[in-house]
Design an enzyme around this catalytic site. Structure first.
Site, PDB file in Angstrom:
ATOM      1  N   ARG A  15     -50.058 -16.686  30.514  1.00  0.00           N
ATOM      2  CA  ARG A  15     -49.791 -15.629  29.546  1.00  0.00           C
ATOM      3  C   ARG A  15     -50.893 -14.572  29.607  1.00  0.00           C
ATOM      4  O   ARG A  15     -51.925 -14.760  30.239  1.00  0.00           O
ATOM      5  CB  ARG A  15     -49.701 -16.215  28.133  1.00  0.00           C
ATOM      6  CG  ARG A  15     -48.461 -17.052  27.884  1.00  0.00           C
ATOM      7  CD  ARG A  15     -48.514 -17.765  26.542  1.00  0.00           C
ATOM      8  NE  ARG A  15     -49.518 -18.823  26.523  1.00  0.00           N
ATOM      9  CZ  ARG A  15     -49.771 -19.601  25.469  1.00  0.00           C
ATOM     10  NH1 ARG A  15     -49.104 -19.411  24.339  1.00  0.00           N
ATOM     11  NH2 ARG A  15     -50.680 -20.550  25.537  1.00  0.00           N
ATOM     12  N   LYS A  75     -55.412 -17.556  24.681  1.00  0.00           N
ATOM     13  CA  LYS A  75     -56.046 -18.832  24.373  1.00  0.00           C
ATOM     14  C   LYS A  75     -57.493 -18.650  23.932  1.00  0.00           C
ATOM     15  O   LYS A  75     -58.101 -17.596  24.130  1.00  0.00           O
ATOM     16  CB  LYS A  75     -55.996 -19.759  25.591  1.00  0.00           C
ATOM     17  CG  LYS A  75     -54.591 -20.250  25.915  1.00  0.00           C
ATOM     18  CD  LYS A  75     -53.910 -20.919  24.735  1.00  0.00           C
ATOM     19  CE  LYS A  75     -54.572 -22.203  24.310  1.00  0.00           C
ATOM     20  NZ  LYS A  75     -53.916 -22.816  23.114  1.00  0.00           N
ATOM     21  N   TYR A  94     -55.822 -16.794  19.779  1.00  0.00           N
ATOM     22  CA  TYR A  94     -55.764 -18.139  19.208  1.00  0.00           C
ATOM     23  C   TYR A  94     -57.135 -18.785  19.361  1.00  0.00           C
ATOM     24  O   TYR A  94     -57.775 -18.663  20.409  1.00  0.00           O
ATOM     25  CB  TYR A  94     -54.725 -18.999  19.927  1.00  0.00           C
ATOM     26  CG  TYR A  94     -53.291 -18.663  19.608  1.00  0.00           C
ATOM     27  CD1 TYR A  94     -52.787 -18.817  18.319  1.00  0.00           C
ATOM     28  CD2 TYR A  94     -52.421 -18.207  20.599  1.00  0.00           C
ATOM     29  CE1 TYR A  94     -51.469 -18.515  18.026  1.00  0.00           C
ATOM     30  CE2 TYR A  94     -51.102 -17.897  20.324  1.00  0.00           C
ATOM     31  CZ  TYR A  94     -50.626 -18.057  19.025  1.00  0.00           C
ATOM     32  OH  TYR A  94     -49.317 -17.745  18.742  1.00  0.00           O
ATOM     33  N   HIS A  96     -58.028 -22.147  17.178  1.00  0.00           N
ATOM     34  CA  HIS A  96     -57.890 -23.585  16.919  1.00  0.00           C
ATOM     35  C   HIS A  96     -59.264 -24.245  16.837  1.00  0.00           C
ATOM     36  O   HIS A  96     -59.598 -25.148  17.620  1.00  0.00           O
ATOM     37  CB  HIS A  96     -57.030 -24.247  17.995  1.00  0.00           C
ATOM     38  CG  HIS A  96     -55.634 -23.704  18.079  1.00  0.00           C
ATOM     39  ND1 HIS A  96     -54.691 -23.912  17.097  1.00  0.00           N
ATOM     40  CD2 HIS A  96     -55.027 -22.934  19.028  1.00  0.00           C
ATOM     41  CE1 HIS A  96     -53.561 -23.308  17.434  1.00  0.00           C
ATOM     42  NE2 HIS A  96     -53.748 -22.707  18.596  1.00  0.00           N
ATOM     43  N   GLU A 118     -53.678 -18.037  14.568  1.00  0.00           N
ATOM     44  CA  GLU A 118     -52.981 -19.154  13.936  1.00  0.00           C
ATOM     45  C   GLU A 118     -53.205 -19.263  12.437  1.00  0.00           C
ATOM     46  O   GLU A 118     -52.533 -20.055  11.771  1.00  0.00           O
ATOM     47  CB  GLU A 118     -53.362 -20.483  14.610  1.00  0.00           C
ATOM     48  CG  GLU A 118     -54.756 -20.985  14.329  1.00  0.00           C
ATOM     49  CD  GLU A 118     -55.800 -20.446  15.298  1.00  0.00           C
ATOM     50  OE1 GLU A 118     -56.943 -20.927  15.253  1.00  0.00           O
ATOM     51  OE2 GLU A 118     -55.480 -19.530  16.094  1.00  0.00           O
ATOM     52  N   SER A 134     -44.842 -21.682  18.215  1.00  0.00           N
ATOM     53  CA  SER A 134     -44.334 -22.943  17.683  1.00  0.00           C
ATOM     54  C   SER A 134     -42.866 -23.119  18.046  1.00  0.00           C
ATOM     55  O   SER A 134     -42.417 -24.229  18.353  1.00  0.00           O
ATOM     56  CB  SER A 134     -44.509 -22.988  16.161  1.00  0.00           C
ATOM     57  OG  SER A 134     -45.868 -22.960  15.800  1.00  0.00           O
ATOM     58  N   VAL A 239     -46.676 -31.846  13.401  1.00  0.00           N
ATOM     59  CA  VAL A 239     -47.334 -31.747  12.099  1.00  0.00           C
ATOM     60  C   VAL A 239     -48.418 -30.675  12.149  1.00  0.00           C
ATOM     61  O   VAL A 239     -49.163 -30.581  13.125  1.00  0.00           O
ATOM     62  CB  VAL A 239     -47.964 -33.094  11.711  1.00  0.00           C
ATOM     63  CG1 VAL A 239     -48.692 -32.989  10.383  1.00  0.00           C
ATOM     64  CG2 VAL A 239     -46.889 -34.169  11.646  1.00  0.00           C
ATOM     65  N   ALA A 268     -49.078 -31.089  18.281  1.00  0.00           N
ATOM     66  CA  ALA A 268     -50.209 -30.766  17.410  1.00  0.00           C
ATOM     67  C   ALA A 268     -51.552 -30.891  18.125  1.00  0.00           C
ATOM     68  O   ALA A 268     -52.604 -30.816  17.480  1.00  0.00           O
ATOM     69  CB  ALA A 268     -50.193 -31.673  16.180  1.00  0.00           C
ATOM     70  N   ILE A 269     -51.541 -31.058  19.436  1.00  0.00           N
ATOM     71  CA  ILE A 269     -52.781 -31.333  20.160  1.00  0.00           C
ATOM     72  C   ILE A 269     -53.771 -30.176  20.058  1.00  0.00           C
ATOM     73  O   ILE A 269     -54.986 -30.391  20.109  1.00  0.00           O
ATOM     74  CB  ILE A 269     -52.485 -31.697  21.633  1.00  0.00           C
ATOM     75  CG1 ILE A 269     -53.708 -32.334  22.301  1.00  0.00           C
ATOM     76  CG2 ILE A 269     -51.953 -30.494  22.400  1.00  0.00           C
ATOM     77  CD1 ILE A 269     -54.128 -33.646  21.699  1.00  0.00           C
ATOM     78  N   ASP A 270     -53.302 -28.934  19.895  1.00  0.00           N
ATOM     79  CA  ASP A 270     -54.215 -27.803  19.713  1.00  0.00           C
ATOM     80  C   ASP A 270     -55.106 -27.995  18.502  1.00  0.00           C
ATOM     81  O   ASP A 270     -56.217 -27.454  18.451  1.00  0.00           O
ATOM     82  CB  ASP A 270     -53.426 -26.489  19.539  1.00  0.00           C
ATOM     83  CG  ASP A 270     -53.175 -25.797  20.872  1.00  0.00           C
ATOM     84  OD1 ASP A 270     -53.957 -26.005  21.801  1.00  0.00           O
ATOM     85  OD2 ASP A 270     -52.187 -25.049  20.963  1.00  0.00           O
ATOM     86  N   ASN A 300     -51.545 -26.152  25.983  1.00  0.00           N
ATOM     87  CA  ASN A 300     -50.991 -24.791  26.030  1.00  0.00           C
ATOM     88  C   ASN A 300     -49.580 -24.825  26.607  1.00  0.00           C
ATOM     89  O   ASN A 300     -49.277 -24.184  27.601  1.00  0.00           O
ATOM     90  CB  ASN A 300     -51.898 -23.841  26.830  1.00  0.00           C
ATOM     91  CG  ASN A 300     -52.071 -24.264  28.281  1.00  0.00           C
ATOM     92  OD1 ASN A 300     -52.064 -25.451  28.598  1.00  0.00           O
ATOM     93  ND2 ASN A 300     -52.223 -23.302  29.172  1.00  0.00           N
ATOM     94  N   MET A 301     -48.721 -25.574  25.949  1.00  0.00           N
ATOM     95  CA  MET A 301     -47.351 -25.749  26.423  1.00  0.00           C
ATOM     96  C   MET A 301     -46.645 -24.427  26.715  1.00  0.00           C
ATOM     97  O   MET A 301     -46.018 -24.261  27.761  1.00  0.00           O
ATOM     98  CB  MET A 301     -46.535 -26.568  25.407  1.00  0.00           C
ATOM     99  CG  MET A 301     -46.924 -28.017  25.335  1.00  0.00           C
ATOM    100  SD  MET A 301     -46.014 -28.903  24.035  1.00  0.00           S
ATOM    101  CE  MET A 301     -44.338 -28.833  24.684  1.00  0.00           C
TER     102      MET A 301
END
Length: 372
Positions: A15, A75, A94, A96, A118, A134, A239, A268-270, A300-301
């Site tokens: 991206r 990212k 982002y 996180h 986020e 999301s 979640v 939710a791994i981020d 980063n799906m």
């Protein structure tokens, strides 16, 4: 204002912070835009497209960080990028931060003004700059999970939709928010047996009304969660607690109740992940196995579908970027309390309470930053 976009350097991240169309909007507003050469290649946006939009192409990320008043990324900045940030520079991306104290400390040391996509809110509730990613990640979670369920990829060898005479796979979606809703849509569309868990009765009513008989809803307590996980072929962790580290809802002991080759996808791994056994993976090596259960936890799906993701992201991030550039960061945040929620680090201090609590540092309210 001088605004720059470097090429993303996270593993398999394709991206880009600004599309050529977004660059043009900023240029039309009278701003100077710098783009690192090749930054848009992952979405098919070649350097010449940026030049046609009025942007300038530079060769290195160092030029971006040294020259620009605001750096727009996708990212979180990697260590080499964090080292290039300087006091008073605006970082808009982002972040996180809650599960990442190392990054938080580096950003504090930099003195930069760090606005996280986020945690920006909207007048209608929700997280509008997180929502499109999301949506992408929720939909991708089913694709990823379906692939991981294939025997060649270590899974049980289950087809989610089944075939006539053979039962479909069972999908347990933990969380009925944006990620969970989109995951359930995809799973139900494939014909899977879908159950959605959430603790909010209004969410359960909304998703229940939407899906009708195509998906079941259950209140998310320990007993229902344990039962749903034990029965599932695929579990989607969807979640989110805004800005905070995700709660660990699926314990390692619960893995022992699952059938070998079942799959966990931790969206939710981020934010640290919602499975006890989760650790971040990459698109280059997306899965690992714990106690016979396949884990997919790519941080980063949406980067895998870079073109769709970049344009969806720019649709929501550009209006704020324009306001920050036109008014300056402080005035833009003063005029928009929802954008102000995006300020996570300022002048060496953490300005988002959940982040400060997670990383164990002092918290300074945003109002104090805006008054300074």
């Amino acid at each position: 204002m001088i605004i720059g976009t470097p090429k993303e350097i996270k593993n398999h991240e394709y991206r880009v912070g600004l599309t050529p169309e977004s660059a043009r909007e900023l240029v039309v507003h009278g701003h100077r835009v710098l783009v690192q050469t090749g930054a848009g290649e992952g979405i098919g946006a070649h350097d010449r497209f940026y030049e046609q939009a009025g942007a300038e192409i530079v060769q290195t990320a160092e030029e971006i960080f040294a020259t620009c008043d605001m750096v727009v990324k996708v990212k979180e900045p990697q260590a080499v990028e964090r080292a290039m940030l300087r006091p008073g520079q605006i970082l808009y991306t982002y972040l996180h931060l809650a599960p990442d104290p190392e990054q938080t400390l580096d950003l504090m040391k930099s003195g930069a003004i760090c606005i996280a996509y986020e945690t920006v809110t909207s007048p209608h509730g929700g997280l509008p700059l997180l929502k499109p990613m999301s949506q992408v990640a929720g939909r991708m979670s089913i694709q990823a999970g379906a692939t991981a369920l294939e025997k060649a990829h270590g899974g049980r060898g289950v087809l989610l939709g089944g075939v006539p005479g053979v039962a479909p796979g069972k999908v347990c979606v933990i969380g009925g928010g944006v990620v969970g809703f989109n995951a359930a849509q995809m799973a139900a569309g494939l014909g899977a047996d879908v159950t959605i868990l959430d603790r909010d009765p209004e969410v359960l009513e909304r998703v229940g009304t939407f899906f009708e008989a195509r998906a079941k809803t259950r209140f998310s307590n320990r007993a229902n969660l344990a039962e749903c996980v034990a029965e599932a072929d695929l579990v989607i962790g969807a979640v989110l607690i805004p800005g905070a580290e995700a709660p660990k809802l699926v314990s390692r002991d619960m893995l022992k109740t699952m059938r070998p080759g079942s799959v966990l996808v931790d969206v939710a791994i981020d934010q640290g992940g919602c499975f006890e056994t989760s650790h971040a993976t990459t698109h280059a090596d997306p899965t690992y196995v714990v106690d016979g259960i396949v884990h997919y936890a790519v941080a980063n799906m949406p980067g895998a579908v870079a073109r769709t993701s970049t344009y969806a992201l720019n649709n929501v991030t550009l209006p704020h970027a324009l306001r920050i550039a036109d008014l300056g960061w402080k005035e833009a945040l003063k005029r928009d309390e929802h954008l102000a929620q995006g300020l996570n680090v300022w002048n060496g201090k953490v300005t988002f309470e959940a982040v400060a609590e997670a990383v164990g540092t002092d918290y300074v309210p945003v109002d104090q930053a805006l008054a300074g």
